[in-house]
Design a protein around this motif. Structure first.
Motif, PDB file in Angstrom:
ATOM      1  N   HIS A 197       0.844  -1.236  -0.238  1.00  0.00           N
ATOM      2  CA  HIS A 197       0.005   0.105   0.078  1.00  0.00           C
ATOM      3  C   HIS A 197       1.038   0.999  -0.067  1.00  0.00           C
ATOM      4  O   HIS A 197       1.318   1.513   1.078  1.00  0.00           O
ATOM      5  N   HIS A 248      -4.913   6.318  -5.104  1.00  0.00           N
ATOM      6  CA  HIS A 248      -6.266   6.711  -4.937  1.00  0.00           C
ATOM      7  C   HIS A 248      -6.970   6.750  -6.204  1.00  0.00           C
ATOM      8  O   HIS A 248      -6.617   7.622  -7.365  1.00  0.00           O
ATOM      9  N   GLU A 308      -6.138   2.060  -4.893  1.00  0.00           N
ATOM     10  CA  GLU A 308      -6.938   2.430  -3.736  1.00  0.00           C
ATOM     11  C   GLU A 308      -8.528   3.085  -4.052  1.00  0.00           C
ATOM     12  O   GLU A 308      -8.248   4.267  -4.362  1.00  0.00           O
ATOM     13  N   HIS A 318     -12.113   2.887   2.223  1.00  0.00           N
ATOM     14  CA  HIS A 318     -11.094   2.672   1.160  1.00  0.00           C
ATOM     15  C   HIS A 318     -10.667   1.019   0.825  1.00  0.00           C
ATOM     16  O   HIS A 318     -10.562   0.353   1.740  1.00  0.00           O
ATOM     17  N   HIS A 347      -6.989  -0.297   6.305  1.00  0.00           N
ATOM     18  CA  HIS A 347      -7.016   0.433   7.407  1.00  0.00           C
ATOM     19  C   HIS A 347      -8.243   0.501   8.195  1.00  0.00           C
ATOM     20  O   HIS A 347      -8.643   1.519   8.520  1.00  0.00           O
ATOM     21  N   ARG A 393      -9.449   2.941  10.978  1.00  0.00           N
ATOM     22  CA  ARG A 393      -9.258   4.397  10.660  1.00  0.00           C
ATOM     23  C   ARG A 393     -10.642   5.249  10.169  1.00  0.00           C
ATOM     24  O   ARG A 393     -10.513   6.347   9.862  1.00  0.00           O
ATOM     25  N   ASP A 425       1.296   2.648   3.714  1.00  0.00           N
ATOM     26  CA  ASP A 425       0.361   3.672   3.048  1.00  0.00           C
ATOM     27  C   ASP A 425       1.446   5.049   2.951  1.00  0.00           C
ATOM     28  O   ASP A 425       0.857   6.211   3.542  1.00  0.00           O
TER      29      ASP A 425
HETATM   30 MN    MN Z   1      -6.843   5.251   2.662  1.00  0.00          MN
END
Ligand code: MN
Ligand code: AMP
Ligand code: MN
Ligand code: MN
Length: 276
Positions: free
Chosen positions: A8, A40, A65, A76, A191, A194, A248
């Motif tokens: 990621h 993204h 993502e 996500h 995640h 989150r 990430d």
């Molecule tokens: Mn994310």
């Protein structure tokens, strides 16, 4: 030699600060041997990353993502080992990208109402043809001294309920998952801790995700504490999902999310790369 995975990370194709080739080279220097680039709502960086990976003897996994809606929350979904040419995925991405462009205009208009001018030009320039994200707006707000950190930009302007927030109706969780799975990829919920979801809702979401074909959940992410890893591992176990890990990474300026700097997966969990 044991492989080192980082599944990621971001490049200039979305909100990362390094071009795809530089992300790959940095990951390689950090000891990563298998890297997934997961921008993204974009696959634009994958070709460049793939060439760079061949040059430095690293394995690149084509990734993405996706922003997706579960109930009224944005979550996500990371896609790993996707086919970036798959037509339904491409059509889905066209729509997500249209939503991103439209949202950028809306956020800029909302900031103008707060007498904050010039955001649109600034994020267009900073994103340089890549996908515009709220991180670009956060950087603009920091540069203009409206706030002193990215976090403060989110807390005061960009998060849900704040004056620069523009609600966006991304693809549904099942739909986004289906694009990934349909392209031959593995869908991983990113995640999980989150989001602003209670544990009860998280369980509901994972049920829906699995039903839609989701197979993995991120158990180790860049900033995760031991306790967060433990809770995420329990989620994986309870729902029979494969465990993923990824930093990430966005930029060298955030060393707490560095490429390859990751705890190991807790023992006993099936790793997601078994599915590649
Ligand atoms: Mn994310
Ligand atoms: P977007 O997908 O455009 O809504 O932007 C989401 C991106 O903004 C995330 O991938 C993070 O990189 C960043 N982000 C989201 N929330 C925060 C936050 N609270 N603080 C700092 N960065 C954030
Ligand atoms: Mn991001
Ligand atoms: Mn990410």
């Amino acid at each position: 030699m044991a492989e080192r995975y980082d599944l990621h990370c971001h490049s200039t194709a979305s909100d990362g600060s390094l071009p795809p080739a530089a992300v790959v080279e940095r990951a390689s220097r950090q000891g990563v041997t298998v890297l997934a680039l997961t921008d993204h709502d974009s696959v634009a960086g994958l070709e460049e990353a793939s060439r760079a990976a061949s040059a430095c003897g690293m394995r690149l996994i084509n990734g993405i993502e996706l922003s997706a809606m579960y109930m009224n929350e944005c979550v996500h979904v990371v896609g790993l080992n996707i086919d970036p040419e798959h037509a339904p995925l491409r059509r889905g991405l066209d729509e997500q990208q249209r939503l991103r462009a439209e949202r950028a205009k809306t956020i800029s208009d909302k900031l103008e109402k707060r007498k904050i001018f010039g955001a649109y030009q600034a994020v267009m320039q900073a994103s340089a043809g890549g996908e515009i994200t709220r991180s670009h707006f956060a950087d603009f707000l920091v540069a203009g001294h409206y706030v002193s950190t990215q976090q403060e930009a989110f807390d005061r302007y960009l998060s849900k309920g704040k004056p620069g927030y523009a609600p966006t109706c991304w693809a549904g969780l099942s739909e986004a998952t289906a694009w990934i799975v349909g392209s031959g990829g593995v869908a991983v919920l990113a995640h999980p801790l989150r989001y602003r979801l209670s544990l009860k809702w998280l369980h509901g979401m994972l049920d829906a995700f699995k039903l839609a074909g989701g197979q993995g959940v991120e158990v180790v992410t860049g900033r995760a504490s031991d306790e967060e890893i433990r809770v995420s591992a329990q989620l994986a176990q309870k729902h029979g999902l494969y465990a993923s890990l990824g930093s990430d990474f966005h930029t060298p300026e955030q060393p707490w999310q560095e490429l390859g700097r990751l705890a190991e997966l807790p023992p006993g969990l099936p790793p997601v790369w078994r599915l590649f």
